[in-house]
Design an enzyme around this catalytic site. Structure first.
Site, PDB file in Angstrom:
ATOM      1  CG  ASP A  13      -1.847  -1.032   1.282  1.00 52.01           C
ATOM      2  OD1 ASP A  13      -2.453  -1.849   0.149  1.00 52.01           O
ATOM      3  OD2 ASP A  13      -2.028  -1.690   2.163  1.00 52.01           O
ATOM      4  CE  LYS A  16       2.447  -2.395  -4.214  1.00 57.09           C
ATOM      5  NZ  LYS A  16       2.172  -2.151  -2.833  1.00 57.09           N
ATOM      6  N   GLY A  40      -4.648  -4.449  -3.780  1.00 55.46           N
ATOM      7  CA  GLY A  40      -5.603  -3.390  -3.976  1.00 55.46           C
ATOM      8  C   GLY A  40      -4.729  -1.945  -4.406  1.00 55.46           C
ATOM      9  CG  HIS A  41      -2.161  -2.032  -6.867  1.00 51.61           C
ATOM     10  ND1 HIS A  41      -1.341  -2.559  -7.794  1.00 51.61           N
ATOM     11  CD2 HIS A  41      -1.848  -2.673  -5.551  1.00 51.61           C
ATOM     12  CE1 HIS A  41      -0.441  -3.464  -7.267  1.00 51.61           C
ATOM     13  NE2 HIS A  41      -0.758  -3.279  -5.907  1.00 51.61           N
ATOM     14  CD  GLN A 223       0.550  -8.862  -2.542  1.00 53.32           C
ATOM     15  OE1 GLN A 223       1.474  -9.642  -3.311  1.00 53.32           O
ATOM     16  NE2 GLN A 223      -0.665  -8.795  -2.865  1.00 53.32           N
TER      17      GLN A 223
END
Ligand code: GDP
Ligand code: IMO
Ligand code: MG
Length: 427
Positions: A13, A16, A40-41, A223
């Protein structure tokens, strides 16, 4: 033109998605090489906000080919719903390529993830519950299902039966759950096959040919370094290799092709799930970082644990990834503090330690040794160049750079694409 890797330097988080999207317009391919929809991007384009889980963030850049590499684990239902969600918003996803060798997250892998966590109770990892660990376990145990298996019903059936033989014993006898029938699983998976088929390709060949043709390939990690199965805070990690080497195995590209490794680094630290976190704050400063930084998980909606910047971790990320650059994100969140603590070393049972200890016991005992840097009060979200930043913000960035072992080549001052200060060009 060579290949670049962009990865998380902390516990995920870091931003990225934003960084990948920023480069997406200038690269030919964006490749996910590990993880799955545990990621989750967030990408903010103008007034539009996108949350991507499985698809590479490059999917939002029209000229760019998004690729799901062999090292990724693919939940077909998530893949199709993410694609249709983007299509409904007018995003063209037709260029997507998916490796036939990528492993499939089956419904029983999701079940096993959830029941295992429940069974672990207090000792749970705090996984995202998306079936990531059990799918990689099946891969290593050589009972995994791959994307290409969707196109041979007989092989698929045999493999699902083999995987369920053992799993059903565990589910029924150990976890007191109902057995899962192979035919049901096969039927569900076959139901996805036709829709996925147009995307399936020999991505290893395509990516290597692209590199031979001087195309620019960007590998987007999921990650972060400290969640790496080998180099992270095991066992409180994910089940793949987000670190730079993972890009080679997870996409089938040799290390000689990679010329730049960019570590995405938050100006403070966050973590989701269980595990050690030396600079974690339990006071109003932690609450303020969470509130101002909007630190809530994109995948699970869990509040992120927040703490000050940890230079020991940043140095470690530089080393294990061979980082050539940092992209420092969320500097804007730190506006308003009188002084900002930065962890420069650990106190481990009375001894000052400058580098990340390899021993889990030592790391659990690590107490941060802080240096206090003067803060700034100005809103910096409009800053376009390094010189636009207040002197103390400049000094904070310089101090982090000196402690972390690689140049800070870009600084994020807001979630939007344009809210970025570029110092050295990445391309
Ligand atoms: P990822 O998983 O590494 O892609 O990061 P996430 O999307 O899970 O979390 C990063 C969050 O920070 C997202 O909400 C981004 O929109 C946001 N973000 C990224 N860069 C910046 C920045 O420089 N400043 C601010 N304020 N927000 C940012
Ligand atoms: P992005 O790509 C933050 C964490 C989970 C849990 C551990 C194992 O958005 O940075 P898993 O479901 O992977 O078996 O969970 O890893 N985790 C993440 N934390 N960001 C992520 O992805 C994460 N993906 C997994 O919270 O602690
Ligand atoms: Mg995220």
């Amino acid at each position: 033109m060579p290949a670049l890797v962009l990865l998380g330097a902390q516990w995920g988080d870091e931003g990225k998605g934003k960084a990948t999207d920023l480069l997406g317009g200038s690269v030919d391919y964006v490749v996910r090489y590990q993880g799955g929809n545990n990621a989750g991007h967030t990408v903010v384009v103008g007034d539009q906000k996108y949350a991507l889980h499985l698809l590479p963030s490059g999917i939002l850049s029209p000229g760019c080919t998004p690729v799901i590499g062999n090292g990724v684990v693919v939940d077909p239902s998530v893949l199709l719903s993410e694609l249709s969600g983007l299509n409904e918003r007018g995003v063209d996803t037709s260029k997507l390529l998916i490796s036939g060798n990528a492993h499939i997250i089956t419904p029983y892998n999701v079940t096993v993830d959830k029941v295992t966590e429940r069974f672990l109770g207090k000792r749970k990892i705090g996984t995202t519950g998306r079936g990531i660990g059990p799918t990689y376990a099946d891969k290593i145990n050589r009972v995994g299902i791959r994307v290409q298996d969707l196109y041979d019903e007989s092989i698929l059936t045999q493999k699902v039966e083999a995987a369920l033989d053992v799993k059903n014993q565990i589910l029924t006898k150990l976890y007191n759950r109902r057995a899962i029938t192979a035919t049901q699983v096969v039927e569900e998976l076959l139901g996805y096959a036709e829709q996925i088929e147009p995307y399936v390709a020999d991505t290893v060949l395509i990516l290597n040919q692209a590199l031979d043709d001087d195309k620019v390939v960007l590998f987007e990690g999921g990650q972060g370094t400290l969640l790496d199965i080998d180099h992270g805070t095991y066992p409180f990690v994910t089940s793949s290799n987000p670190t730079a080497g993972g890009a080679c195995t997870g996409a089938g590209v040799g290390p000689t092709k990679i010329s730049r490794v960019i570590g995405i680094l938050k100006a403070y630290t966050t973590r989701v799930g269980a595990g050690p976190f030396p600079t974690e704050l339990f006071d109003e400063d932690g609450e303020a970082l969470r509130r101002i930084g909007g630190e809530r998980g994109v995948t699970t909606g869990r509040d992120r644990r927040c703490g000050w910047f940890d230079a020991v971790i940043a140095r470690y990320a530089t080393r294990v990834n061979g980082l050539t650059d940092f992209f420092l994100t969320k500097l804007d969140v730190l506006s308003g503090w009188e002084q900002i603590p930065v962890c420069v070393a650990y106190d481990i049972d009375g001894e000052r330690v400058e580098e990340l200890p390899y021993s889990q016991t030592d790391f659990h005992h690590a107490k941060p040794v802080y240096e206090y840097l003067p803060g700034w009060q100005e809103d910096i979200s409009e800053a376009k160049t390094f010189a636009d930043l207040p002197k103390n913000a400049q000094a904070y960035v310089k101090a982090l750079e000196d402690m972390s072992g690689a140049p800070i080549s870009a600084i994020g001052v807001g979630p939007g694409r344009e809210e970025t200060i570029e110092i050295n060009s990445f391309l």
